[in-house]
Motif scaffolding. Structure first.
Motif, mmCIF file in Angstrom:
data_model
loop_
_atom_site.group_PDB
_atom_site.id
_atom_site.type_symbol
_atom_site.label_atom_id
_atom_site.label_comp_id
_atom_site.label_asym_id
_atom_site.label_seq_id
_atom_site.Cartn_x
_atom_site.Cartn_y
_atom_site.Cartn_z
ATOM 1 N N GLY A 24 -0.853 0.016 -8.001
ATOM 2 C CA GLY A 24 -1.462 -0.650 -6.868
ATOM 3 C C GLY A 24 -2.972 -0.573 -6.894
ATOM 4 N N TRP A 47 0.167 -11.530 -5.628
ATOM 5 C CA TRP A 47 -0.316 -10.153 -5.550
ATOM 6 C C TRP A 47 -0.236 -9.446 -6.915
ATOM 7 C CZ3 TRP A 47 -3.256 -8.977 -1.661
ATOM 8 C CH2 TRP A 47 -3.624 -7.660 -1.450
ATOM 9 N N PHE A 100 -1.355 -5.904 -7.691
ATOM 10 C CA PHE A 100 -0.719 -5.021 -8.665
ATOM 11 C C PHE A 100 -1.207 -5.330 -10.079
ATOM 12 C CE2 PHE A 100 2.629 -5.117 -5.292
ATOM 13 C CZ PHE A 100 2.552 -3.768 -4.962
ATOM 14 N N ILE A 136 1.221 -2.776 1.865
ATOM 15 C CA ILE A 136 0.574 -2.760 0.558
ATOM 16 C C ILE A 136 -0.926 -3.001 0.666
ATOM 17 C CG2 ILE A 136 0.492 -3.885 -1.700
ATOM 18 C CD1 ILE A 136 2.919 -2.062 -1.142
ATOM 19 N N ARG A 143 -2.807 4.466 -3.067
ATOM 20 C CA ARG A 143 -2.352 3.078 -3.137
ATOM 21 C C ARG A 143 -0.930 3.090 -3.671
ATOM 22 N NH1 ARG A 143 -6.196 -0.763 -1.391
ATOM 23 N NH2 ARG A 143 -4.245 -1.925 -1.373
ATOM 24 N N PHE A 172 8.456 1.281 -3.792
ATOM 25 C CA PHE A 172 7.036 1.548 -3.616
ATOM 26 C C PHE A 172 6.806 3.050 -3.599
ATOM 27 C CE2 PHE A 172 7.217 -2.683 -1.370
ATOM 28 C CZ PHE A 172 6.471 -3.365 -2.318
ATOM 29 N N ASP A 193 3.507 6.124 -4.673
ATOM 30 C CA ASP A 193 2.164 6.429 -5.179
ATOM 31 C C ASP A 193 2.287 7.502 -6.254
ATOM 32 O OD1 ASP A 193 -0.504 6.879 -5.634
ATOM 33 O OD2 ASP A 193 -0.840 7.972 -3.771
ATOM 34 N N ASP A 212 2.241 2.076 -5.662
ATOM 35 C CA ASP A 212 2.618 1.373 -6.877
ATOM 36 C C ASP A 212 4.017 0.780 -6.671
ATOM 37 O OD1 ASP A 212 0.252 2.593 -7.860
ATOM 38 O OD2 ASP A 212 1.410 4.364 -8.420
#
Length: 561
Positions: free
Chosen positions: A234, A193, A239, A155, A216, A208, A210, A218
């Motif tokens: 992200g 985070w 986040f 991440i 990045r 996870f 993008d 998300d």
């Protein structure tokens, strides 16, 4: 254009299919894999990754008695392989079963989340000798927590894999989901985070992905018991919650998800299973999602959905879905004689214009198996997607895909600067349709997704009648982008970070220097569209401003082999 230079693990396979839509052959009678899943709703997870690194996808099923049942695949079939995790019955009732190389040493390590007992981390010291490093790993070892879905990715883009653990909170103690940053050596540090610590939810799984194409990752979290699902975008520092803004804060008894691009418009949809209902959230174009399941008739009657697989099963170029439907009541094996199982769903994508449930075309055991977790792979390497499920009972459900005339490509990212497993790598395949229009298909490597699933790391593409991929753009987690041109279909390719693209694609005149003559080629092609345009560096089928910028970034460089 330049032919690609990359490692081909398996030669192109000759398809022997038919014009009929893809279906599966149930091979459980001839390929008997003992499993242990006696009660519904609390299913262990399933993994379909290559554990021993021989190029063949293996199957791992969670087992309440001793952790996992591992079946290593080779050219000749599956072989049961004991894995000593030092677990006694009651130590851990596993939920997620995830193999991953967290220390980049070419061995697959093992993570287990536990509904009863504390979560576990094992380091593979070689030849599947597993060392329990949970005590020194830094993860929470509170046995009162109910660990469910585990999702792994890099991440913060430091080359090390990080962890998200979905905790199913339905009683005391009230604990939030957990996020850890990894150091690549087997130690993980808890951090918020940007994730709320005061949000206590019965979470099933995170994923996870993008979605906004900013490189990045998300995070999408699905929640049970009428708690809203969560979507976090992200950023460099953590986040940011965009659940409400995007419309992805769906409220249902959510069980599983599958992200696909149903109509090849470059925007991905998500199918969400649930209790007596399903949601098919479609991006309207401004990163705002609306539910279109009712207009598609999904599901056609009330049904409880669990895991869902999204993949191009018949290789016609459009992704389909297989939905596991099982009663939410906690039945035990053997099932009551009076019980009638709910039918599973095979939603065939009708070319981006609608969906047809074709489940009745499949074997009876595939139609009515009580399955909560299912994974996809291509364990016989024939280019057709295979499915492995963990039903209530004493053996796995194995469905081998029947090849069709549709063309396909399977690619495996292997990181060098990025994490070795290539988790988070995004691969976009550009082709041209019959009218000459550019079509793109996107796949992204994930680790822990859906509903306690770890699908194969091989990214599967179907292309229908197309025999050559114009360009394959690979975007690695650490930022490197590589493009392969004129990629033949019907093969399996390993993509190695830093070695997958031609050494110097911008040196058009072959002088060894990217200079003025090469610039004139690019400028002369400005506005060109199609697969044969010199200077189309970003693979979008058009030579435009973005390609000029990419070329100028290389201007003045000398080419090396």
């Amino acid at each position: 254009m330049t032919r690609l230079s990359t490692l081909t693990l398996c030669a192109a396979l000759v398809l022997h299919g038919t014009d009929a839509l893809a279906q599966w052959n149930s091979v459980g009678d001839s390929v008997f894999l003992p499993t242990f899943m006696l009660g519904g709703t609390y299913s262990p997870g399933v993994s379909a990754v290559d554990v021993d690194g021989d190029g063949w996808e293996d199957l791992t099923f969670g087992n309440d008695l001793h952790g996992v049942d591992l079946y290593l695949r080779s050219e000749t079939g599956f072989e049961e392989t004991p894995v000593d995790l030092g677990l006694e019955p009651g130590d851990c009732t596993p939920r997620s079963v995830v193999w991953v190389d967290f220390d980049n040493d070419a061995d697959q390590d093992l993570f287990l989340t536990c509904r009863v007992g504390h979560n576990r981390i094992y380091r593979n010291t070689g030849d599947l000798v597993m060392e329990d490093i949970t005590d020194s790993s830094g993860i929470n070892m509170d046995a009162e927590r109910k660990g469910y879905g585990l999702s792994i990715a890099d991440i913060n883009l430091d080359g090390h894999l990080d962890l998200f653990i979905a905790n199913y909170v339905s009683a005391l103690p009230l604990v939030a989901n957990e996020f850890y940053l990894g150091d690549g050596q087997g130690h993980f540090t808890a951090t918020e985070w940007g994730l709320p610590q005061d949000l206590i939810t019965p979470s099933h799984q995170g994923h996870f992905i993008d979605l906004n194409d900013d490189d990045r990752l998300d995070l999408y979290v699905i929640n049970d018991k009428d708690f809203a699902n969560e979507y976090y975008i992200g950023t460099d520092s953590g986040f940011v919650d965009l659940s409400a803004e995007t419309g992805l804060d769906v409220i249902t008894d959510a069980m599983g998800t599958a992200w696909i691009d149903e109509d090849l418009d470059g925007r991905r949809e998500v199918y969400i299973t649930g209790l007596d209902e399903a949601f098919f959230m479609k991006d309207t174009g401004d990163f705002s999602f609306v539910d279109v399941a009712p207009e598609y008739g999904m599901p056609p009657e009330p049904t409880t959905g669990w895991a869902v697989i999204g993949a191009d099963f018949d290789n016609d170029g459009y992704e389909d879905m297989f939905v596991n439907s099982a009663d939410f009541i906690h039945y035990q094996y053997p099932l009551p004689s009076w019980y009638t199982p709910q039918p599973n769903k095979w939603f065939h994508n009708d070319g981006g214009t609608g969906w047809t449930d074709r489940i009745e075309e499949l074997p009876v055991d595939a139609q009515f198996a009580e399955i909560y977790v299912m994974v996809q792979a291509d364990w016989n390497q024939d280019g057709a997607v295979d499915l492995a499920g963990l039903p209530i009972g004493l053996s796995a459900l194995l469905l081998e895909g029947e090849p069709t005339d549709g063309h396909w490509l399977e690619v495996l990212p292997r990181g060098t600067e990025s994490n070795r497993d290539g988790i988070g790598t995004k691969v976009t395949a550009y082709t041209s349709d019959a009218e000459g229009q550019v079509v793109q298909r996107v796949r992204q490597a994930a680790c822990g997704e859906g509903m306690l699933q770890q699908n194969s790391r091989w990214l599967h593409f179907g292309f229908g009648p197309t025999t050559t991929v114009d360009s394959l753009v690979v975007r690695w987690p650490m930022g490197l982008e590589e493009t392969l041109y004129d990629v033949a279909t019907n093969q399996r390719l390993m993509l190695i970070e830093g070695e997958s693209a031609p050494a110097c694609p911008a040196d058009f005149d072959g002088s060894g220097l990217i200079g003025v003559e090469d610039m004139l080629v690019v400028l002369g092609a400005y506005g060109c569209s199609g697969s044969d345009c010199a200077g189309d560096f970003d693979g979008d089928g058009l030579v435009g401003s973005a390609d000029i910028v990419l070329f100028l970034a290389q201007f003045g460089e000398f080419c090396t082999d």
